[in-house]
Design an enzyme around this catalytic site. Structure first.
Site, short mmCIF file in Angstrom:
data_model
loop_
_atom_site.label_atom_id
_atom_site.label_comp_id
_atom_site.label_asym_id
_atom_site.label_seq_id
_atom_site.Cartn_x
_atom_site.Cartn_y
_atom_site.Cartn_z
N GLY A 1 0.80 -1.21 0.00
CA GLY A 1 0.00 0.00 0.00
C GLY A 1 0.84 1.26 0.00
N HIS B 1 -1.09 6.34 8.57
CA HIS B 1 -0.31 5.16 8.94
C HIS B 1 1.18 5.38 8.66
CE1 HIS B 1 0.16 0.69 9.38
NE2 HIS B 1 1.25 0.96 8.68
N GLU B 2 1.50 5.80 7.44
CA GLU B 2 2.91 5.96 7.09
C GLU B 2 3.56 7.11 7.85
OE1 GLU B 2 4.09 3.51 5.58
OE2 GLU B 2 2.12 2.73 5.01
#
Length: 910
Positions: A296, A332-333
């Site tokens: 992703g 998230h990242e």
């Protein structure tokens, strides 16, 4: 790193029925083959050699790239220097300034040994790479065409060894100084991780750019990007006063689709500062979009690289769900900057230390930005559709596995989703203030280090004067625990006695008792749907209307006082632990919770349980009354006609569990029968609501449509699309007319795609023309073309095999692009189970043939797609034989990659 998933996996543990047996320590994995030996957690040793500083110079080119590396060595043990390097073309090797001849080192294509290396020396190497030939999308590779594409890297988990020689393990933290050199016209943009140092022209129409990261980092976080890209730029000032340049990069035709992502990045940074006190620590934050990416997104320090589907967004090309995914993945990242980068994992067995922790942070962020109830519903649905099946079959493994053959095969729902649930349990156990104290201590104690799960538990416990070591059992055990609840009301004493028991369900039909710490959040309702005050035996006063019971032993009893009449039990509220509840709930009790529970998630949970019971009444052709079906239909009809103030929640309540969820708990799985029973369940609901009411609701919701993407607009569309699906089931002609009109007048991709799905599923005469229109309109947008393939993969019935074969030959389809593979084959196998699991085995044969071809190009994607067959042993006999034949034939091929062979051997193991 974010998983790009909608994938199904499995797991379970086998033991006799003894309360003293440690079920979870058992492994069902077959012995690793001699060709691909296993790596084991028990064999971990600290590195004998470390690297203090890495100096890299890249002479970049599409066909050929040369990499010069200078490693400043530190020796901690009297062992020969060994460096990883996968099939590198070695041009020269120096130790300090001494050129080494071939007798001074050994290289077998995987490991480089330099017997003469000493502490404090510098090992210099020069190697040649061929990026254009790299179809694995690991290491340095080309995204797009040789004429217009750009170069980039992907190094997690073990991609750096495909770039240069290095001790490629996460506990080697070094400082990186990187210089990129390239043709200025072909590669006008040069990016690497860390802070930019300098840039300028070189001879022969070339230029350079230098970067340096002040923070030590593992090799899996190395990244570079080079090519023709455009930038959307902004500035952000952290709470600490640091000015940060935010730069989002994409190819020229997509630069207009970055604005939403930029806003999401700013929201992520602010939330992390306010919630965790974590600020960004470099001067620039680059984010780059690529259409060619196995996962992703990737959290490389200072240079995040994203699969385009999680970065590019606008209303013309992006659905509401995709907008939420873009925001979540960006969060998230970014959150990895601390939970993964500043504090990384000691070894790959600790992968969930960074991924489970960061998934929990991402989920909390999304809940804060939107609806906590809806977010929890989405997360639990994902857990049950992906991780619970993974925990119930041959691919089962603990959150912290004991061994692996191919680490890329352990980027799984267990590591990510179940890992996040374990963090959620710990956070709930400590409370908001205790969780913040614990996470602060963890980051402070291990900043700049490679940590373990034990380190996290110790920091959380030390900050709160608690011993949390018993939670380690959750990390080291495979399988999903079962929780059995039995409640008994004592009229004479006005007591309610609740007995809880935890166990594992074994393959032989028996159970094994276990003793994990399981927090069980519960409540009691009276028959009017009112929450009751809860006072446990021995307490003097009631402690609120919701309690968390800590179940540590294999079983325990809890006695509640002053209960005036037999109550209705609401168990495991919010899914307080990742377990499967086994209790004989009455349909009337579930209906009461569905109608009256004030918490949106728990109301949904009751509805899912009731729908599952109704489904089984239909599946097993129960004669006479069907109390669960009646209660489900009547409760939802009441809610549908009420002044329900949350359209998105109502849409979720009207949706029964997915077919893969309904298959859980069945001894044998007949995908065709499950599909038909679930479809009949939906038809029953549609008939109960009635065509006229459905059409009126649809028209009222459609009249509100203005194309906005704020939360109320998304909520209305969510309900509108569900009502349209039910209308198509109740009155096909009226439903198709509404869908066709919606397609023609759609305000954006959410409406357009929902309408297209309805036309395809109803096999409407208008479907072929809509598909042609959709493709023509979006022919130049790869991500939207993926939707075109995915929509047709949902074609109902046995004809889907022919549809997939035809689309497989479409000029726009390619096995070289992971998004395109997942759009067509992933959607078909995972979401069109009745179409894929054809009883003659045609679906299995087509998948096996495709996996064999795909494995030669991209082993990671092939292995991930192969995991969809994890449940083949549970299929009814005729399908099971066909599936086994196809899998065994594929497994007998000699040239399979380590990735795919590992999955096949585990799936086929007896």
């Amino acid at each position: 790193m974010t998983l790009s998933f909608t994938h199904d996996p499995p797991a379970d543990a086998i033991m006799n029925d003894s309360p003293e047996v440690n079920v979870l320590a058992m492994s069902q994995h077959p012995a690793p083959s001699e060709q691909f030996p296993a790596t084991r957690l028990a064999d971990y040793q600290p590195p004998a050699w470390r690297v203090d500083t890495v100096e890299l110079i890249f002479e970049l080119g599409i066909e050929s790239t040369e990499v010069q590396a200078r490693l400043h060595l530190c020796q901690d043990d009297e062992q020969i220097l060994q460096l990883h390097g996968e099939n590198l073309q070695l041009l020269e090797l120096h130790l300090d300034d001494q050129l080494l001849d071939s007798n001074a080192y050994r290289y077998d294509g995987h490991i480089l040994e330099v017997p003469g290396a000493k502490d404090g020396q510098v090992l210099s190497s020069r190697v040649r790479l061929q990026p254009a030939e790299n179809t694995t999308l690991e290491g340095l590779y080309l995204s797009g065409s040789p004429e217009r594409g750009f170069l980039l890297t992907q190094c997690e988990a073990q991609g750096f060894r495909h770039i240069t020689f290095f001790p490629d393990r996460p506990d080697i933290l070094a400082r990186y100084d990187v210089e990129l050199r390239a043709d200025v016209q072909r590669f006008p943009v040069l990016l690497a991780g860390g802070n930019p140092q300098s840039s300028g022209p070189l001879a022969d129409n070339r230029h350079y750019a230098r970067f340096s990261d002040p923070h030590p980092r593992p090799s899996y976080l190395f990244a570079l990007v080079a090519g023709e890209l455009q930038c959307l730029e902004d500035n952000y000032t952290t709470h600490e006063g640091r000015s940060v340049q935010l730069r989002l990069w994409a190819e020229s035709d997509a630069i207009g689709q970055l604005s939403y992502a930029l806003g999401a990045l700013r929201r992520s940074m602010r939330w992390d500062e306010e919630t965790y006190g974590r600020c960004y620590d470099l001067d620039v934050f680059h984010v780059v979009a690529t259409h060619d990416f196995n996962m992703g997104a990737m959290e490389n320090k200072g240079l995040n690289i994203f699969n385009s589907k999680y970065l590019l967004a606008d209303t013309e090309t992006t659905t509401d769900a995709e907008f939420r995914s873009v925001e979540a993945v960006i969060g998230h990242e970014y959150f990895h900057n601390w939970s993964g980068n500043r504090v990384t994992c000691r070894d790959w067995f600790q992968l969930s230390l960074k991924e489970g922790f960061t998934v929990f942070r991402e989920q909390s962020f999304s809940a804060a930005m939107h609806s906590p109830s809806l977010k929890r519903i989405e997360d639990v649905a994902m857990l049950r559709r992906t991780q619970f099946p993974e925990d119930a079959g041959p691919l089962a493994h603990p959150v912290r596995p004991a061994e692996y053959v191919e680490i890329n095969n352990f980027y799984t729902a267990t590591v990510y989703e179940k890992g996040a649930e374990l963090i959620r349990m710990l956070a709930a156990r400590l409370g908001a203030e205790g969780w913040r104290r614990g996470s602060d201590l963890y980051f402070a104690r291990h900043d700049g280090q490679a940590a373990t799960v034990e380190d996290l538990l110790a920091a959380l416990g030390d900050a709160n004067d608690l011993d949390l070591s018993h939670y380690l059992a959750w990390y080291d055990h495979a399988g999903t625990p079962h929780l059995r609840a039995q409640g008994h009301y004592q009229v004479d004493t006005r007591r309610y006695v609740l007995r809880l028991e935890q166990f594992y369900s074994l393959a032989n039909g028996q159970v094994a008792k276990i003793s994990l710490p399981i927090p069980v959040r519960m409540a009691l309702f009276d028959q009017n749907g009112t929450l009751l005050p809860l006072r446990l035996q021995g307490e003097t006063t009631a402690q609120g209307t919701e309690r968390v019971l800590e179940l540590h032993d294999s079983s325990a009893e809890y006695v509640f006082e002053d209960i005036s009449a037999a109550p209705v039990l609401s168990l495991l509220r919010g899914l307080s632990a990742p377990v499967i509840v086994e209790s004989a709930f009455k349909a009337a009790d579930l209906a009461l919770l569905l109608r009256h529970d004030p918490d949106g998630f728990n109301r949904w949970e009751a509805g899912q349980s009731l729908a599952t019971a109704a489904f089984r009444e239909i599946l097993h052709h129960q004669e006479g009354e069907k109390p669960a079906l009646t209660a489900w239909k009547e409760s939802l009809t009441t809610l549908f006609h009420s002044q329900f103030d949350d359209p998105a929640l109502l849409a979720e309540l009207l949706q029964p569990p997915a077919e893969v969820e309904l298959a859980e708990g069945l001894d044998e799985v007949d995908p065709g029968a499950i599909h038909e029973a679930r479809l009949q369940l939906e038809i029953e609901l549609a008939q109960q609501l009635g065509a006229q009411i459905l059409e009126q609701h649809y028209a009222a919701l459609d009249a509100l449509e203005e194309g906005a993407i704020d939360a109320p607009a998304q909520a209305n569309r969510r309900l509108k699309h569900r009502v349209l699906e039910l209308l198509c089931l109740k009155d096909r002609s009226r439903g198709i007319a509404c869908a066709a009109n919606l397609y023609q007048h759609a305000h954006g991709m959410s409406d357009r795609l929902a309408a297209l799905h309805c036309l395809i599923r109803t096999e409407a005469d208008a479907a072929p023309a809509a598909l042609v229109s959709f493709r023509t309109r979006h022919a130049d947008y790869p991500l939207v073309l993926d939707k075109w393939f995915a929509a047709q993969a949902l074609t109902p019935g046995e004809a889907s095999v022919q549809v997939i074969q035809r689309l497989r030959e479409d000029p726009a389809f390619t096995l070289r692009n992971p998004n395109r593979v997942h759009a067509l084959f992933g959607t078909w196998v995972r979401q069109n189970r009745a179409g894929f699991h054809r009883i003659d085995g045609a679906g299995y044969r087509l998948l096996a043939k495709t996996l064999g071809e795909l494995d030669g190009l991209n082993p990671q994607v092939a292995a991930r797609l192969a995991t969809t067959m994890n449940d083949w042993k549970r299929l009814e006999p005729q399908r099971r034989v066909q599936a086994q034949m196809s899998l065994q034939e594929l497994a007998q091929q000699n040239a399979l990659s380590r990735n795919l062979r590992d999955i096949l051997e585990r799936i086929l193991a007896v």
